[in-house]
Structure formats: C-alpha cells, structure tokens
Design an enzyme around this catalytic site. Structure first.
Site, mmCIF file in Angstrom:
data_model
loop_
_atom_site.group_PDB
_atom_site.id
_atom_site.type_symbol
_atom_site.label_atom_id
_atom_site.label_comp_id
_atom_site.label_asym_id
_atom_site.label_seq_id
_atom_site.Cartn_x
_atom_site.Cartn_y
_atom_site.Cartn_z
ATOM 1 N N LYS A 1 41.826 36.206 42.974
ATOM 2 C CA LYS A 1 42.887 36.757 42.133
ATOM 3 C C LYS A 1 44.117 37.087 42.984
ATOM 4 O O LYS A 1 43.985 37.629 44.091
ATOM 5 C CB LYS A 1 42.367 38.023 41.443
ATOM 6 C CG LYS A 1 43.367 38.695 40.506
ATOM 7 C CD LYS A 1 42.760 39.979 39.944
ATOM 8 C CE LYS A 1 43.734 40.698 39.014
ATOM 9 N NZ LYS A 1 43.200 41.995 38.551
ATOM 10 N N SER B 1 43.871 42.601 33.780
ATOM 11 C CA SER B 1 44.742 41.781 34.571
ATOM 12 C C SER B 1 44.051 40.604 35.257
ATOM 13 O O SER B 1 44.748 39.726 35.782
ATOM 14 C CB SER B 1 45.433 42.649 35.628
ATOM 15 O OG SER B 1 44.504 43.155 36.549
ATOM 16 N N SER C 1 40.542 46.002 34.192
ATOM 17 C CA SER C 1 41.024 44.638 34.456
ATOM 18 C C SER C 1 39.970 43.618 34.852
ATOM 19 O O SER C 1 40.281 42.426 34.953
ATOM 20 C CB SER C 1 42.115 44.670 35.529
ATOM 21 O OG SER C 1 43.298 45.221 34.999
#
Lengths: 480, 478
Positions: free
Chosen positions: B74, B152, B176
């Site tokens: 990520k 996220s 997230s």
C-alpha cells in the site's frame, strides 16, 4: 536507642509475622513509634495515617507482606480516603482526599502492606529535590543540611532512616533513582508498562513516568515488583512478563555481562563531580573483579542535543494538565498564587505549545529511543554504568527556584537528572545501587541501565553487588 | 481464467516449496493479471514489474514462508528503500519522493519471501474510507466498477479481490483494513496496537491509531502473514503481549465456547437492514457452532463524545503528517498542494493546542480502560457490522465543496463501527459473511480483547469452515 525492627527489611519483617513471632499490629505500632521519633527532624511523612494503619493491622491481612509497614508518596497514585496534595498548596487548602485506590496501592494492600503515612514530594514531582513550599523541605538522614533528592524524597528519607522498610515512589526523570542515590537506598525504575498506572491514568509525561518502591534490600524490591507487575485491562503499555518471578533473580548467576562505563554527563551539559566519577569507576572495578567486562562505552545517541527541548514540551504540557486537574478538584480556577513559581512558569510555557508541537516532541523522542536501543540490541552491551547524579546530594535551598526567575532553578536541577532522565524517555529499566560513600560520608549512588524489559538482568546484578559489597549495615546519623 | 489466480498465498507458497511452480512463474502470472485487469480497476498505481522480475531472477530470494509469492504494498507510510512513496499525495508524487530506507515491515515482507509487484492506491494520507485520490484517480470495486472499494486500503483490497495478487499490505487507522475488506469481500485483520512495529522512521504518536498488516481471501493467509509481521523491533514504545504460539497454529484450532455480544447499531447510528441481517446471520452461525451470543456491547461505544476526542487526535495527526512530509521533501506543503479535505483537517488540527491534544489522548485512554472492562469481565468477542451500508458509488463519499468538514457526516455515517478499536488498540477482523441486496459483499466485524488476535483467528477459521466464501468471486476477476 535503635529499634531492632528498624534494621529489618520487609522480607524479614514478613517472616516474623509468618512465623508468629510478632503480630502485624506490633510491627505497625513499632513503625509508628519510629516515625514519631525521627520524622520531626526529617519531615518525610506529611500525612500520618496512624489510626487507619492500626485498624488495618488489627483486621484481616493476607499476602506475602502481611502486616509490614510502608509509606506511600503523596503523588503518583491515589489511596482511598487519604489526603493527596501533590506538594500543592491549593489542594492542601481545599483538603483534597482521594476516593479510591490506584491499582498499585490496591496491589500493595492486597500483598499485606499497611500504609502508616504519605510522604513529601515537590509540587507535581517537578524537581529532583523535595522542598515544596507548602510542606517544607525533607531533610536527608545522612546530613540534615542536605536534601534527599526527589521527587520521591519523602519516601527516601523514611526508608533510609528506618521508619519503614518500603516506600512507594515514582520516576519521570529520575525520581526513584535520585533519592535512592541521595539516601543510600536501592531504587529500581521498572520498564514502561511493567506496573499499571490505572485506573486513573494510562500514562504520565508521555510514558516517561514509571512507579515502584525504594527499599534497603534488593530482595525487597524484587519481591514487591512481583506483587506489582502485571497488565490491567486497558493499559496502553504492557511489558512482556518475566520468565520467572523477580524474587528468583536474587542470588541467581548473572553470567558474564558486557558493561559500558560512562562518567561524563550526556551531551556534557554539566560537569560531573569527582565523587560521582569515583563512585562509578569504583563500581566498574568491582564489576571487573566479579568477572564482568567493563569498557568505556555508551550509546552515541545519548549525546544528541535538542532532546531536552522536546522533553520540556511534553513536561510543560503535562504541567498544564496538572494545573487544570487541580482547578477541577478545587472547584475554581488556579492562579499564579496557587502554585509554585516554577510550576506556574512551566504551565505558562505549556499553554503556548500547539498540538503538533506535542506530537512532534513525542515522535522525535520515540525515534531517538530506537537509536538508543541499538546499543543494547546490536552492539551487544548488557548494561550501561554511570553515576546516578552528577553531584552529591544537594544542599537544601540550592535547588529552590528563585521566584523572579524560576527557570534558573530548573536549569540547576540538570545536574541531578542528567544521567537518569534519558531512560525515562526510552522507558528502559534502570537502577541506583548504594555502593559508595563520599569522603564527607554522603551516599553516592551508581546507576545501571539494562536493555528494554530486562529487569531480571538488573536484579541479578544488584543482588551480586549487594553480596560483594553489602550496605545493609550502613546507617545514617538520623535513624530510628 | 488463470488457475493461479484462484490460489491463496499459502497455496502459492506451497507450489514453490514443492517445486511445482517457480517464483518467476508466479510473478509473471501475476504481472499478466495486473496488465489485463488493472486498467479497469486502477488498484496498482505504481507497478514495479522490473524490480519484481529482478528479485526472482536472482538466487537470493529469502527463504521465508511466502517465498516467491506476488505481493503488493500500500502506498501509505511504509518505506521501501529506493522506491517511491506518495501517500496518495500529489505533493509527494510531483516531488518524486523516494524512501531513503526500509520500514521494518517492508524488510519483513521481503524476508518473508514476498515479491513486491508495486504499490497500491490510497486516499491522500489515508484520511477517508474510500480510495479516490486526486493524484491517481479512483480505484474501482471489482464487484461493481461503479462503486468504491472502500478505503483507505482500497487499492490493495481491489487488487486481491480481483485476484491480481493473493495477498497485499494494508493499514488501519480508523478502519482502513476492515472497511475495504468488507467492501471487497476479503478477510481483513487489524492487529493490536504494538503488534507490528511502525518503525524505525518514527512517527509513533502520529500513527498511534494506526496499525499495519494486510488482506487476503483466506484466514490462514492472514494468520501466517501476521506471523511474518508481528514482534517488537528495538526501541518500540508500545509492544503488544506476545502470543503463546504461532498464529498459523491457531487456524483450525478449537476456539472453545466464546461469549459473544452482538450490536448492530452504536450510538443510534442508522445501519442498513442488509448489514443488520449479515451480522445477525453471523450471530446465528456462531450460536450454531456452540458459542453464547446475546445482544450486548460496552455502553461507552454509544457515547458520541468519544468521537470528538478521536477527531482531535486524527486532525492533529494530519497536521503533523503534513509537517513531516514537508520536512522530508524540503518544501512547505501549502493549500494548493493537497486536497480540500486534507487541508481542512490540517487547518483544524493546527488550531488545537498541546493541552487540548493531551486531554483528547487522556479521554481516549479513559475510554479504553472502560471498554476493556467489558471484555475483561464478561465477553470474549463483540460482533458488529463492519460498515453501515454497502459500498456506495464512486464520488459519493469524498467530502466536497467549500466546507469539506461539514460534509464529513456521510463518512461517519458509513463507518460508525470501526474507529473505536483504533482508539482502544484492540484487534478486530472483518469477515466476508454477508451480501447486500445488490449482491455486494458485506463484512461483519469481530473484536477481541487487547492482544488476543489468537481468539480472532481461531473463530474466524471456524466461521470460514462453516460458511466458506472462497468460491465467491467478483465479476471482475483474473
């Protein structure tokens, strides 16, 4: 005349009770007599809890320290039904009394300890000497013109003078180890998270504060740590549990330790007094004679500047917190006349910080802690050896901040916390061991720091040193 | 259809171990999948195919449990030495920021044998539960390309749900990991605070709410991934209690009879009936497995005042993060450099004083203490929906307009169940046990006591066996 019980540590007193040789009430009464005898000269116990202690001693007591008298500091915890003024005049004025026990005090009581009094502290624990304006100075039993160090100086004087064998203490910049050094006691600051600060708090000073006790013997400190250790629900920091009880480390083989010796203050912010250098170097020779390897070495990160500034951001923000909490308890706003000049100056400074300043300060100190950890983790050192303080016990009055320039007094305090405070930031265990006496007959402590969570290493080493150079027979001039 | 795309990371690693596939074959197949599908998804915003090929071409690929398994990282906070990191920010993208060193976690991924194929999309600084940064554009949900994958960690979740890689890195500061796992039909475990080091680059307090791990289709992958990631690094300020044994060993282990509290609404929030049904269905499933389930939850979870403290810390962290990245790049970050919501949060964060921040931290600590008591005294698990409704259409969640903070209510209404456990630091997992009326995945959240990922993995594994989801795949899949 010396009261024989005053010479016994908590473990020995507990054994007398366990064997039926003495009752808890007899132990407690004897301690009360000792407090009454020497406290007028020392001003260590500021809230006597004699009636309550006698009632407790007559009641149902259980635990490994059944009936053993102790004192608790008037800071670093709430004890149900007792005054708690934290060295602050407004809290004294309004007669603040706590309504519950912190876990630490509840665990001490559950272990059988009986609190005979609460001990003096500088206001909110902000000074390495114990001279609050509201309760007056605590005097050092080794020399009553000297201070006990601080902030746990009341407990230090009470234990050193033989009033009780165990005194509760808290350490946010050295406040267990400094009075340990100044009063000739054993003082271990445990790792962050080892002893819960709940339920009242999760942390204090961004995790810098650790609580434990001051004792005369290593075995008492180890056994009390066994009583106090253990995670409580909701703790923000938890320390990995030890492989075996700390009491079992007493007398256990230390192995051969790799020790770094440092006798110059971190960043050379202050000179180190020759007596303090001599104490650490003498301890180094003793360690070598016991088979350990000692060489001049210390973490390079220890000398980094600018950390003090970040630490002060945290400290002064927490002073605002203390002042606000005092206002809440008093039920009115707090003005400059309600706190000491240094506290007010700190709170004024604290109110200027932004939230981002606080975050930056903590982040910077955490990043620094990682660089520090490398010395133990990567370079393979087991223990850092330094003087506990850069000076002998302070002369009373010397550290009292002048009202017109309180920061000057704060700067003077650096000499007393310069070796200890870095390890409040890193959260590592550290201890002061009473191995040395100056030519004037003042105790000079030696400071040892292990890797994170290795109280076992420190307790084994302390026990070895206690056997090699026993200090239990040394008694100060003012003694019960 | 690529058969490898149907295998979880554990199965792919097993092929390598048995020499039935080489790391290079696994990596080439994954690259092919990404090249085929990512134009539709926009999950992998910075592919690193050359680097991946080079890594499997050398003979020094670390012999970890996931040796040769394709992986995605990520694009948020985690440094990979020599690789870009943008946190979904135009500012860092335009500055061509390159990570000077490895985060501990990036090093652990490599030592675990993973081969990084690139970096996945994240909203700017991870501040919203959808993945639509201006810098890279929206990531699309493989279950319905018009919808958000959540956020996220939406880039990682879309990639894994579509079978691009079997597993990917993710992080969770307010939900997230769990939110996009719910939106994409994956297993998403947020570990305990202090379980996975956020070091050594610092920022522990900025990332006080945030913990990293990853997402996969299977419980066993997540357990084994946690074994790779978990464990203190020197100098960590917060260290979670060590597990009694490897998390992989908890998979299939009997969880015992657990006491489970179930709640489908907190503080009077509106939860969509589909999410309520998914949660109640999970409750019935747990009962059928012998657990005790009753409606109950810690009272404090209903108190909206706790959200105020959370937002104070959240927005201060946004302000602190902007300072950090400005310092790293050597140029102050201005309003023109960031999205309107980011700037609004940062501005708000900057109005707070240190004592307001400390008061918020102390409130959160007191909240944590009270919440922990519920687990300590009475329950092993809390069961809730992961999100309050199915993933909404792209464009609907990002706060807009002149006053993006006023527009933030939609975000809060979508994710009322997850942030509390970033405050308490407890482990929580989202499991893909539900489906909306439109056929979109809906997760349910299980929360254990601090440090008890072992309990979560045991029960998750039991639920996975009882109601397997591995066969359910989105329309867009390799």
């Amino acid at each position: 005349m010396t009261d024989d019980l005053s010479l016994l540590d908590a473990t020995a007193q507990a054994q007398l009770v366990a064997r039926g040789d003495i009752t808890p009430l007899e132990l407690v009464d004897a301690a009360i007599n000792r407090v009454e005898k020497v406290n007028p000269e020392l001003n260590a116990v500021i809230h006597p809890l004699f009636d309550k202690a006698r009632t407790a001693a007559r009641g149902e007591l259980t635990g490994p320290f059944r009936g053993v008298p102790a004192v608790v500091k008037d800071l670093d915890g709430s004890s149900a039904g007792d005054p708690c003024h934290m060295g602050n005049r407004l809290l004294k004025e309004v007669g603040w009394v706590d309504d519950h026990d912190t876990f630490l005090f509840a665990k001490l009581r559950a272990a059988g300890f009986v609190f005979v009094g609460k001990t003096n502290t500088p206001e909110f624990g902000l000074q390495p000497t114990t001279e609050p304006l509201v309760y007056g100075p605590t005097r050092n039993p080794w020399n009553t013109e000297r201070g006990t160090g601080g902030s746990s100086g009341g407990s230090g004087a009470a234990v050193a003078s033989g009033m009780v064998p165990v005194g509760h203490a808290g350490d946010g910049g050295g406040s267990i180890r400094i009075p340990g050094s100044a009063c000739g006691l054993f003082g271990l600051k445990p790792n962050r998270g080892r002893i819960s600060m709940g339920p009242d708090a999760g942390e204090s000073w961004a995790g810098c504060v650790a609580r434990h006790v001051l004792t005369r013997s290593v075995r008492d400190s180890a056994a009390v740590l066994d009583v106090l250790t253990g995670e409580m629900p909701g703790d923000p920091y938890t320390a990995p549990p030890p492989a075996r009880p700390y009491a079992d480390e007493v007398g256990a083989d230390t192995g051969r330790l790799k020790v770094g010796l440092l006798v110059r203050a971190p960043g050379e912010m202050v000179p180190t007094h020759p007596d303090c250098v001599a104490a650490a170097e003498d301890a180094a020779r003793l360690l070598e004679s016991l088979g350990h390897t000692v060489e001049p070495a210390s973490p390079a990160a220890l000398d980094e500047s600018a950390l003090m500034e970040k630490f002060m951001v945290i400290l002064t923000t927490w002073v605002v917190h203390d002042v606000n909490e005092t206002a809440r308890r008093a039920g009115r706003t707090v003005g400059s006349e309600d706190v000491e000049p240094l506290t007010w100056a700190y709170s004024e400074l604290g109110r200027t910080h932004s939230s981002a300043d606080y975050v930056d300060a903590v982040n910077t100190l955490h990043a620094w802690s990682r660089r520090m950890a490398a010395w133990w983790h990567d370079d393979g050192y087991d223990v850092l050896l330094t003087p506990t303080m850069a000076e002998p016990p302070p002369v009373l009055g010397d550290l009292v901040p002048p009202a017109d320039n309180p920061f000057e007094g704060a700067a003077r305090a650096t000499a007393f916390a310069t070796y200890t405070a870095p390890f409040n930031v890193t959260g590592q265990p550290a201890m002061s061991v009473p191995l040395f006496e100056s030519s004037e007959g003042l105790p000079i402590g030696t400071h040892f720091v292990s890797a994170a969570n290795r109280e076992d290493v420190l307790l084994r080493l302390a026990s070895q040193l206690e056997t090699a150079r026993p200090w239990s027979e040394r008694r100060p001039p003012v003694h019960a | 259809m690529d058969d490898l795309a149907l295998l979880d990371a554990t199965a792919q690693a097993e092929l390598v171990r048995r020499r039935e596939a080489s790391p290079a074959e696994l990596v080439e197949a994954a690259i092919t999948r990404i090249e085929k599908l990512d134009a539709e998804l926009n999950a992998v915003v910075m592919p690193r195919f050359d680097g991946a090929r080079e890594a499997v071409g050398r003979d020094d690929l670390p012999d970890g449990p996931f040796r040769g398994v394709p992986f995605l990282t990520k694009d948020l906070w985690c440094f990979t030495r020599g690789e870009p990191l943008t946190n979904g920010m135009r500012f860092l993208k335009e500055a061509d920021f390159v990570a000077p060193d490895d985060s501990h976690l990036a090093r652990r991924w490599r030592e675990g044998g993973f081969v990084n194929l690139g970096f996945t999309n994240s909203p700017e600084l991870g501040l919203v539960p959808t993945t639509e940064p201006e810098a890279y554009g929206p990531t699309h949900n493989p279950w319905d390309l018009g919808r958000t994958p959540g956020g996220s960690s939406g880039g990682s979740c879309a990639a894994v749900a579509a079978g691009l890689t079997p597993i990917a890195h993710a992080s969770d500061g307010g939900g997230s990991i769990r939110i996009p796992a719910s939106c994409c039909g994956l297993v998403g475990l947020k570990p305990s605070r202090g379980r996975v080091s956020n070091g050594p680059e610092g920022g522990d307090l900025t990332r006080f709410l945030s913990v990293q791990l990853g997402v996969s289709t299977s419980v066993r992958d997540v357990a084994a991934l946690l074994d790779v990631a978990a464990g203190p690094e020197p100098g960590d300020a917060i260290i979670a209690p060590a597990p009694a044994r490897a998390y992989a060993d908890e998979v299939g282990a009997h969880p015992g009879r657990l006491r489970v509290g179930i709640a489908t609404s907190l503080g009077g929030n509106e939860t969509h009936p589909d999410c309520i049904e998914a949660t109640e269905h999970a409750g019935r499933l747990l009962e059928s497995l012998g657990h005790h389930v009753e409606p109950d939850h810690p009272d404090d979870l209903d108190d909206r005042a706790n959200g105020v403290a959370f937002m104070a810390v959240w927005m201060t962290n946004a302000a602190a993060a902007l300072e950090t990245w400005g310092t790293m790049v050597g140029r102050e970050v201005t309003e023109a450099d960031v999205e309107p919501l980011t700037w609004a949060q940062v501005e708000q964060g900057r109005t707070l004083s240190a004592i307001q921040y400390l008061d918020a931290l102390n409130q959160m600590q007191a909240f944590t203490r009270r919440i922990a008591q519920w687990w300590h005294d009475r329950f092993d698990l809390l069961l809730t929906p992961t999100v309050a409704h199915a993933p909404p259409p792209l464009g609907e969640l990002p706060p807009r307009g002149d006053n993006p903070l006023a527009d933030y209510g939609r975000v809060v209404a979508f994710v009322p169940f997850t942030p509390a456990f970033n405050v308490t630091g407890q482990p929580a997992v989202s499991l893909p046990l539900g489906t909306s009326g439109e056929g979109l995945p809906l997760g349910v959240q299980l929360v254990a006591a601090y440090g008890r990922e072992d309990v979560l993995i045991r029960v998750a594994s039991q639920l996975e066996a009882a109601a397997p989801w591995a066969g359910r795949r989105p329309p867009v899949h390799a």
